[in-house]
Write a protein that holds these residues in place. Structure first.
Motif, PDB file in Angstrom:
ATOM      1  N   ASN A   1      -3.839  -5.199   7.160  1.00  0.00           N
ATOM      2  CA  ASN A   1      -3.402  -6.287   6.271  1.00  0.00           C
ATOM      3  C   ASN A   1      -2.677  -5.765   5.032  1.00  0.00           C
ATOM      4  N   THR A   2      -1.957  -4.669   5.181  1.00  0.00           N
ATOM      5  CA  THR A   2      -1.135  -4.152   4.095  1.00  0.00           C
ATOM      6  C   THR A   2       0.307  -4.033   4.563  1.00  0.00           C
ATOM      7  N   ALA A   3       1.208  -3.840   3.613  1.00  0.00           N
ATOM      8  CA  ALA A   3       2.634  -3.693   3.917  1.00  0.00           C
ATOM      9  C   ALA A   3       3.187  -2.502   3.161  1.00  0.00           C
ATOM     10  N   LYS A   4       4.266  -1.946   3.678  1.00  0.00           N
ATOM     11  CA  LYS A   4       4.918  -0.831   2.983  1.00  0.00           C
ATOM     12  C   LYS A   4       5.597  -1.355   1.728  1.00  0.00           C
ATOM     13  N   PRO A   5       5.696  -0.526   0.678  1.00  0.00           N
ATOM     14  CA  PRO A   5       6.408  -0.947  -0.540  1.00  0.00           C
ATOM     15  C   PRO A   5       7.843  -1.380  -0.231  1.00  0.00           C
ATOM     16  N   TYR A   6       8.381  -2.192  -1.125  1.00  0.00           N
ATOM     17  CA  TYR A   6       9.649  -2.865  -0.853  1.00  0.00           C
ATOM     18  C   TYR A   6      10.782  -1.891  -0.548  1.00  0.00           C
ATOM     19  N   TYR A   7      10.887  -0.794  -1.298  1.00  0.00           N
ATOM     20  CA  TYR A   7      12.002   0.138  -1.126  1.00  0.00           C
ATOM     21  C   TYR A   7      11.667   1.302  -0.188  1.00  0.00           C
ATOM     22  N   TRP A   8      10.536   1.265   0.467  1.00  0.00           N
ATOM     23  CA  TRP A   8      10.181   2.340   1.385  1.00  0.00           C
ATOM     24  C   TRP A   8      10.781   2.067   2.760  1.00  0.00           C
TER      25      TRP A   8
ATOM     26  N   LYS B   1       9.282   3.642   5.474  1.00  0.00           N
ATOM     27  CA  LYS B   1       8.184   3.853   6.414  1.00  0.00           C
ATOM     28  C   LYS B   1       6.869   3.454   5.762  1.00  0.00           C
ATOM     29  N   GLU B   2       5.846   3.257   6.596  1.00  0.00           N
ATOM     30  CA  GLU B   2       4.525   2.903   6.094  1.00  0.00           C
ATOM     31  C   GLU B   2       3.851   4.118   5.460  1.00  0.00           C
ATOM     32  N   VAL B   3       2.825   3.850   4.634  1.00  0.00           N
ATOM     33  CA  VAL B   3       2.141   4.941   3.954  1.00  0.00           C
ATOM     34  C   VAL B   3       1.412   5.836   4.945  1.00  0.00           C
ATOM     35  N   TYR B   4       0.955   5.288   6.077  1.00  0.00           N
ATOM     36  CA  TYR B   4       0.262   6.100   7.074  1.00  0.00           C
ATOM     37  C   TYR B   4       1.224   6.840   8.004  1.00  0.00           C
TER      38      TYR B   4
ATOM     39  N   ALA C   1       0.864  -1.191   0.000  1.00  0.00           N
ATOM     40  CA  ALA C   1       0.000   0.000   0.000  1.00  0.00           C
ATOM     41  C   ALA C   1       0.901   1.241   0.000  1.00  0.00           C
ATOM     42  N   PRO C   2       0.983   1.921  -1.139  1.00  0.00           N
ATOM     43  CA  PRO C   2       0.375   1.603  -2.437  1.00  0.00           C
ATOM     44  C   PRO C   2       1.233   0.624  -3.219  1.00  0.00           C
TER      45      PRO C   2
END
Length: 519
Positions: free
Chosen positions: A378-385, A387-390, A315-316
């Motif tokens: 039930n989401t995960a941060k993108p691979y190269y991020w 931090k989380e989107v929130y 996410a995303p």
């Protein structure tokens, strides 16, 4: 157009009833009436209407017939609703369509059969009469079907002819068009007019573009303030994160503003040799997910950046979001004494309003990740991020999650490999910056996270003011000046040729067999 063939008193209807037929069907009515009455009426006897009294003439019925009748109907029954004492009909209504002849014939046969039964000496064959009625009704129905079919065929043929005429003209290039006759009297003024208009316009565009103040600071190879090489020399940040992508690196660059920048001043980040316009890269996103819709699985366009090894989807998701630019830039003004003064930057109102309001919405739910209705459960941060989107802007919920404007700006892909994107706005409400960004010495602090060495890219920070035409862009002004100069030069050349070698158009029109040949 309809014609009143006769006034009829149909069985079961009042005497004021009238039957109207399209004009071309009047003969059908009389033929049917003659054929039906022939077994009953004696040879040579006149055609008679039923024994009911003749109704008065329906005035105004023609107008009612014109309103009610259609080309696809065989007959029309009109009835008068309101009679005057003078026998004038004030209001006409449609009783029915199509079955007028059948209604009349059935009423007539019922009357004649009753008369035949009362007079047994005539010996009328009732079954023969009934079969005759059925035969006439069948013929009327067939005729009606043929009339409707012929009308439809005629309409289709008319449309086909109209279409074929257009297609024929189109294929033969005979459509209506303007075909100017190009002569020196029309071409030369056009060249001079374009030149005289484009050159001043290009100069004006170039002037406004040059009035925009801009400075670019390339920090691709800036040296780390925390990491050293083996010989104790500063280590470039791109080498640090190339060796360990999860490690952060900080660097500092000092630069000079030689003149003040009038407000409004914007900070951009620039990337070179990064192809955001690749077809698969542009498609690698899930717009439904970015709209905040609850989904069980992301779009297949996000693959392979759709979910992690645990089966949780990113996410995303997608390659665009996964490669989001994540350096942090902060600007400081350096006083003559060497003290630093932080320049406040604003991170909102940097994305398109349409993107912010329409294309990007957070899913419903709570911001607390421990709640059962958590927005990004039930989401995960993108691979190269990192931090989380929130967690993009936890202090400002309206700028967090999918509605984060840094994310929205990045998701709008660039058309060329060398591009810039808006990062921050200078806060001109603070003291010392209300009229713009003053001249002097500044320091740029960079948290270096984004790797560019793998694709031979470069990174830069841009400070720029704007004009009513936007940012600094000399291309449009130069293009107008170039086109105007070429047209002006061609106009002068063609004018010289026309004066020396040209002839008037009237000379060409007046050529005949007696005109002498001249080289």
């Amino acid at each position: 157009m309809t014609t009143q063939c006769t006034h009829l008193s149909v069985l079961g209807h009042p005497p004021a009833l009238a039957i109207y037929f399209p004009e071309r069907h009047c003969r059908l009515y009389y033929r049917a009436r003659e054929e039906f009455l022939s077994p009953i009426a004696s040879p040579g006897s006149p055609l008679t209407t039923p024994t009911a009294p003749n109704p008065p003439i329906i005035r105004g019925a023609e107008e009612g017939a014109a309103r009610c009748a259609t080309s696809s109907k065989l007959a029309l029954i009109l009835d008068c609703l309101h009679w005057t004492s003078e026998g004038k009909c004030l209001e006409v209504t449609c009783v029915g369509f199509a079955s007028c002849i059948s209604v009349y014939l059935r009423g007539l046969i019922a009357e004649k059969v009753a008369m035949a039964r009362s007079t047994s000496s005539e010996g009328i064959d009732i079954r023969f009469l009934e079969r005759k009625v059925v035969s006439l009704e069948s013929q009327i129905h067939d005729l009606k079907s043929r009339v409707i079919s012929n009308e439809r065929k005629a309409a289709a043929e008319k449309r086909r002819k109209e279409d074929s005429k257009f297609k024929q003209k189109f294929k033969q290039q005979r459509l209506a068009a303007w075909q100017p006759i190009l002569t020196a009297d029309t071409v030369l003024p056009a060249f001079f007019l374009i030149g005289l208009l484009f050159i001043p316009l290009g100069i004006a565009l170039l002037f406004f573009s040059e009035s925009v103040k801009e400075i670019q600071v390339d920090y691709t190879n800036c040296n780390s303030t925390d990491h050293k090489n083996d010989d104790s020399s500063p280590k470039p940040c791109q080498d640090v994160i190339d060796a360990n992508p999860n490690e952060s690196c900080s660097c500092t660059i000092t630069f000079q503003l030689h003149e003040s920048f009038p407000k409004n001043v914007y900070m951009y980040y620039g990337l070179d040799n990064f192809y955001q316009n690749h077809r698969r890269y542009v498609k690698s996103r899930d717009d439904k997910q970015l709209l905040g819709l609850k989904m069980t699985t992301p779009s297949t366009d996000c693959s392979p950046f759709d979910k992690n090894a645990d089966g949780k989807f990113y996410a995303p998701c997608g390659a665009i979001a996964n490669s989001m630019w994540n350096d942090t830039l902060q600007l400081y003004a350096l006083n003559p004494t060497g003290e630093q003064e932080k320049v406040d930057l604003i991170g909102t109102d940097i994305a398109w309003a349409s993107d912010k309001k329409i294309k990007f919405q957070n899913p419903p739910g709570s911001w607390n990740d421990s709640d059962p209705d958590f927005k990004f459960a039930n989401t995960a941060k993108p691979y190269y991020w990192s931090k989380e989107v929130y967690q993009l802007d936890p202090d400002n919920p309206s700028n967090n999650g999918y509605e984060n404007e840094d994310l929205i700006v990045w998701m709008r892909t660039a058309a060329f490999p060398n591009f810039r994107k808006l990062y921050r706005r200078i806060d001109h409400s603070k003291s010392g910056y209300k009229s713009g960004l003053p001249e002097g010495e500044y320091q740029l602090d960079v948290t270096y996270n984004y790797p560019v060495k793998m694709f031979s890219g470069r990174k830069r920070m841009i400070l720029s003011s704007t004009s009513f035409l936007g940012g600094k862009n000399n291309f449009l002004g130069i293009a107008y000046i170039t086109v105007g100069a070429i047209c002006l030069l061609l106009g002068i050349i063609f004018l010289i040729i026309h004066i020396k070698f040209g002839k008037r158009a009237s000379d060409h029109f007046n050529i005949n067999q007696n005109t002498p040949y001249s080289e």
